[in-house]
Design a protein around this motif. Structure first.
Motif, PDB file in Angstrom:
ATOM      1  N   ALA A  20       0.834  -1.204   0.000  1.00 28.99           N
ATOM      2  CA  ALA A  20       0.000   0.000   0.000  1.00 28.99           C
ATOM      3  C   ALA A  20       0.867   1.252   0.000  1.00 28.99           C
ATOM      4  O   ALA A  20       0.575   2.228  -0.704  1.00 28.99           O
ATOM      5  N   CYS A  21       1.948   1.240   0.785  1.00 22.65           N
ATOM      6  CA  CYS A  21       2.881   2.371   0.782  1.00 22.65           C
ATOM      7  C   CYS A  21       3.448   2.597  -0.618  1.00 22.65           C
ATOM      8  O   CYS A  21       3.579   3.735  -1.081  1.00 22.65           O
ATOM      9  N   LYS A  22       3.766   1.524  -1.289  1.00 25.16           N
ATOM     10  CA  LYS A  22       4.325   1.609  -2.638  1.00 25.16           C
ATOM     11  C   LYS A  22       3.344   2.286  -3.589  1.00 25.16           C
ATOM     12  O   LYS A  22       3.726   3.125  -4.416  1.00 25.16           O
ATOM     13  N   VAL A  23       2.064   1.959  -3.478  1.00 24.11           N
ATOM     14  CA  VAL A  23       1.048   2.555  -4.340  1.00 24.11           C
ATOM     15  C   VAL A  23       0.994   4.066  -4.146  1.00 24.11           C
ATOM     16  O   VAL A  23       0.955   4.837  -5.118  1.00 24.11           O
ATOM     17  N   PHE A  24       1.003   4.521  -2.898  1.00 24.38           N
ATOM     18  CA  PHE A  24       0.935   5.961  -2.650  1.00 24.38           C
ATOM     19  C   PHE A  24       2.202   6.669  -3.091  1.00 24.38           C
ATOM     20  O   PHE A  24       2.153   7.837  -3.512  1.00 24.38           O
ATOM     21  N   GLU A  25       3.338   6.007  -3.021  1.00 30.15           N
ATOM     22  CA  GLU A  25       4.571   6.605  -3.498  1.00 30.15           C
ATOM     23  C   GLU A  25       4.579   6.711  -5.016  1.00 30.15           C
ATOM     24  O   GLU A  25       5.200   7.623  -5.577  1.00 30.15           O
ATOM     25  N   GLN A  26       3.878   5.815  -5.695  1.00 27.42           N
ATOM     26  CA  GLN A  26       3.758   5.915  -7.144  1.00 27.42           C
ATOM     27  C   GLN A  26       2.941   7.145  -7.543  1.00 27.42           C
ATOM     28  O   GLN A  26       3.168   7.737  -8.594  1.00 27.42           O
ATOM     29  N   ASP A  27       1.992   7.537  -6.696  1.00 30.83           N
ATOM     30  CA  ASP A  27       1.136   8.699  -6.981  1.00 30.83           C
ATOM     31  C   ASP A  27       1.726  10.014  -6.487  1.00 30.83           C
ATOM     32  O   ASP A  27       1.332  11.090  -6.951  1.00 30.83           O
ATOM     33  N   MET A  28       2.640   9.946  -5.543  1.00 30.01           N
ATOM     34  CA  MET A  28       3.005  11.127  -4.774  1.00 30.01           C
ATOM     35  C   MET A  28       3.580  12.265  -5.605  1.00 30.01           C
ATOM     36  O   MET A  28       3.272  13.437  -5.383  1.00 30.01           O
ATOM     37  N   GLY A  29       4.411  11.933  -6.577  1.00 35.61           N
ATOM     38  CA  GLY A  29       5.060  12.982  -7.355  1.00 35.61           C
ATOM     39  C   GLY A  29       4.077  13.866  -8.093  1.00 35.61           C
ATOM     40  O   GLY A  29       4.105  15.099  -7.962  1.00 35.61           O
ATOM     41  N   PHE A  30       3.154  13.251  -8.863  1.00 32.87           N
ATOM     42  CA  PHE A  30       2.246  14.088  -9.646  1.00 32.87           C
ATOM     43  C   PHE A  30       1.146  14.705  -8.791  1.00 32.87           C
ATOM     44  O   PHE A  30       0.618  15.764  -9.123  1.00 32.87           O
TER      45      PHE A  30
END
Length: 537
Positions: free
Chosen positions: A354-364
């Motif tokens: 789940a942390c990985k998913v949010f890190e994938q979104d975090m930049g944009f």
């Protein structure tokens, strides 16, 4: 059970739709259930009525109007909306510390949550009346909250019961008390009523029917994120981004599955909106989405298994605003029929995923937060919302037009209210160097994971999760122990003379080294940010 599952539609047999008269009045917004399904379906509304394209860029041609979200007859709300007269999700009950106060925020209001001596949850304003020190920096003493500055102690409804510096014959001043907030422990979540003037309205306290069903099990995680809660909600109600942003994150998200979506808006009220959606490939809308003011989003399904038994699935997102440019999210995925993988993999594996998913979104998402603040215009002048992907996004911003004027700040479809305080915008790390930096502390001792830095996975999730904290500590202890044993075995192998003993000791040292590597890998999975390999500094 990865984070993206609520937005994916595997092949399943969905129940046929039923039609019945809608209920006259709904006092509480319950989680989707068969009893609600027919009434919602009977209130069919076209998904095209969610946005005004006149002000949207590049929407002058007939071709543009055919694919962009169309105009709406919905009018901006004139009534008053008080953001304090709502319940906000504070924390998962299971993660509230037993022996220490917990500092939290709702918008710009600072709160402190703790368990008193009777195991009752208490919530105060996070400010000592003496010299304004944060009570969340204090400690619990015999079930009372003690300020660490001068030792003032508070209990019950915020009454001060001890001042060490007060003369023995003097009484504690009546004004030496703290403001209190009402809290409720409901279905494993602590909720706070933010109004200090209006008594709590328990009919507004969300109740999720699926979570009360027999056999329903869920995996719950908490995440602190560096962007506004409205951007977080917008992202969570956007199924179109999942195949692209989270490609191969689990066994189902694949970029080649990106496709047009269909939507049906079935409810629009001051409390939010609801409706059905599905993929063009499926040809049906088997997913039910509901947004409930001010921060609850649900995505639900019901399906029939091979035995003809109806099963229920819920993806629940509780989004708390923690200040302009910050938010905290409680994610709860559950169903009445658990996947075999849930029993095979430990919970911390799903948490790190789940942390990985949010890190994938975090930049944009962080950059989106920054652009909204920089442009200072409503979203209809910035967004190009498509009918086939962005209906819920347009609905959410239109809802903001109705009630946003009663919030500290908001960005609506046609109107805005700019924040008084600037956003704290923290970009996601990019590249190997940034990835290493995000895994190290921004403050404190070198090598310490405890650091107030939202780019740090440990700070964003692990410190809010008892289970993951325990796992990380356990792996660290095993890593240290196995390292010591490996060094000892190698030393003994050097000292002994027999070749057979040397071989046995060195083989044992190798096994310990493998154990050290496994522990190190597990620690890394829980504490190191995901970094896209194609990104460079």
């Amino acid at each position: 059970m990865a984070l993206v599952n609520p937005f994916l539609s595997p092949t399943r047999t969905f129940l046929p739709l039923r039609v019945s008269a809608p209920p006259k009045k709904v006092l509480r917004w319950a989680l989707y259930s068969p009893s609600l399904k027919p009434s919602l379906r009977s209130k069919h509304a076209s998904c095209g009525a969610t946005a005004d394209i006149k002000a949207a860029p590049l929407a002058d041609s007939e071709e543009d109007r055919a694919v962009l979200v169309g105009p709406t007859s919905e009018k901006e709300g004139k009534g008053e909306y008080d953001w304090t007269e709502e319940w906000y999700p504070l924390y998962l009950t299971q993660n509230v510390p037993e022996d220490a106060p917990l500092g939290l925020t709702v918008f710009d209001k600072q709160l402190v949550l703790f368990k008193d001596g009777n195991s009752q949850f208490r919530c105060y304003e996070d400010r000592c009346p003496h010299r304004l020190a944060k009570l969340s920096e204090g400690q619990l003493f015999d079930g009372r909250l003690e300020c660490l500055y001068h030792g003032w102690q508070f209990e019950g409804e915020g009454k001060c019961v001890k001042i060490p510096q007060l003369p023995a014959d003097a009484k504690i001043p009546r004004t030496a008390c703290v403001k209190t907030y009402e809290v409720r422990d409901s279905q494993g979540v602590i909720w706070v009523w933010m109004s200090l003037k209006t008594p709590p309205n328990d009919s507004k306290l969300p109740w999720f029917e699926n979570f009360a069903r027999p056999g329903f099990r869920d995996v719950s995680t908490t995440h602190e994120l560096p962007y506004d809660h409205s951007i977080l909600l917008e992202n969570l109600m956007d199924p179109a981004h999942v195949p692209i942003s989270h490609d191969r994150t689990d066994w189902t998200a694949k970029r080649e599955n990106a496709q047009p979506l269909g939507f049906e808006v079935t409810e629009r009220t001051d409390r939010g909106f609801a409706g059905w959606w599905g993929t063009e490939k499926e040809g049906s809308k088997g997913n039910f989405l509901r947004f409930e003011a001010p921060c609850v989003l649900q995505n639900n399904k019901e399906f029939v298994d091979k035995n003809g038994e109806t099963n229920y699935f819920s993806g629940l997102f509780l989004c708390r605003p923690t200040g302009q440019g910050k938010s905290m999210l409680i994610v709860r995925f559950g169903s009445t029929k658990s996947s075999p993988l849930v029993k095979v993999f430990p919970k911390w594996y799903f948490h790190q995923n789940a942390c990985k998913v949010f890190e994938q979104d975090m930049g944009f998402l962080s950059s989106q937060n920054e652009i909204l603040l920089k442009e200072k215009v409503p979203t209809k002048q910035l967004y190009l919302n498509l009918k086939s992907s962005d209906t819920w996004v347009a609905e959410y911003r239109k809802w903001m037009d109705k009630v946003g004027h009663g919030m500290p700040y908001y960005f609506g479809h046609s109107t805005i209210s700019l924040p008084k305080e600037p956003a704290v915008v923290e970009h996601a790390p990019a590249g190997l160097v940034a990835g290493q930096s995000a895994s190290s502390p921004a403050k404190g001792v070198i090598g310490t994971l405890h650091a107030p830095n939202l780019a740090n996975r440990y700070f964003r999730h692990v410190i809010h999760c008892k289970g993951c904290r325990t796992v990380v500590k356990a792996f660290q202890a095993w890593q240290n122990a196995l390292s010591a044993v490996a060094v000892t075995l190698v030393a003994l192998a050097i000292l002994v003379s027999g070749k057979q003993w040397k071989a046995i000791l060195l083989a044992s040292a190798s096994l310990c080294s493998i154990g050290v590597y496994a522990c190190s890998t597990a620690i890394t999975m829980n504490t190191t940010n995901f970094v896209r390999t194609h990104r460079r500094l």
